[in-house]
Design a protein around this motif. Structure first.
Motif, short mmCIF file in Angstrom:
data_model
loop_
_atom_site.label_atom_id
_atom_site.label_comp_id
_atom_site.label_asym_id
_atom_site.label_seq_id
_atom_site.Cartn_x
_atom_site.Cartn_y
_atom_site.Cartn_z
N GLN A 108 0.83 -1.20 0.00
CA GLN A 108 0.00 0.00 0.00
C GLN A 108 0.87 1.25 0.00
O GLN A 108 0.60 2.21 -0.73
N LEU A 137 0.98 4.19 -2.79
CA LEU A 137 0.79 5.59 -2.43
C LEU A 137 1.98 6.45 -2.88
O LEU A 137 1.80 7.58 -3.35
N GLU A 171 1.82 6.98 -6.65
CA GLU A 171 0.79 7.98 -6.95
C GLU A 171 1.27 9.39 -6.56
O GLU A 171 1.05 10.36 -7.30
N GLY A 172 1.93 9.49 -5.43
CA GLY A 172 2.44 10.79 -4.97
C GLY A 172 3.50 11.35 -5.89
O GLY A 172 3.48 12.53 -6.23
N GLU A 189 -0.90 7.14 4.33
CA GLU A 189 -1.04 8.27 3.42
C GLU A 189 -0.17 9.45 3.86
O GLU A 189 0.48 10.10 3.04
N SER A 234 3.52 8.58 3.31
CA SER A 234 3.83 8.71 1.89
C SER A 234 4.00 10.17 1.50
O SER A 234 4.96 10.53 0.81
N ASP A 235 3.11 11.03 1.96
CA ASP A 235 3.20 12.46 1.65
C ASP A 235 4.51 13.04 2.17
O ASP A 235 5.16 13.84 1.50
#
Length: 79
Positions: free
Chosen positions: A23, A27, A30-31, A61, A64-65
């Motif tokens: 996961q 993420l 995608e980031g 999330e 990941s950010d």
């Protein structure tokens, strides 16, 4: 605006199970796909190492950010 291309991304993950690791990888992809290089950031860096540690109870999330943001900051410093 430059495009960010990552040939290889290696992560050392402790405390995450396989599902969480997958996961986080999704993420991150995608980031990075949504990210654009900050003005003046290097578009070509051979190697970059960042150390981002998960905070207790932090959602994947948010982790990941923070990883994406730290990589972009480091790219800006390599100019």
């Amino acid at each position: 605006m430059s495009t960010l291309v990552i040939d290889r991304l290696a992560l050392k993950l402790s405390g995450l199970d396989e599902s969480q690791g997958r996961q986080l990888a999704r993420l991150l992809s995608e980031g990075f796909a949504a990210a654009s290089l900050p003005e003046g950031a290097s578009a070509s860096t051979r190697s970059l190492q960042v150390d981002v540690r998960a905070r207790s109870g932090e959602p994947l999330e948010a982790l990941s950010d923070r990883i994406v943001a730290q990589v972009l900051r480091e790219l800006q410093r390599t100019v």
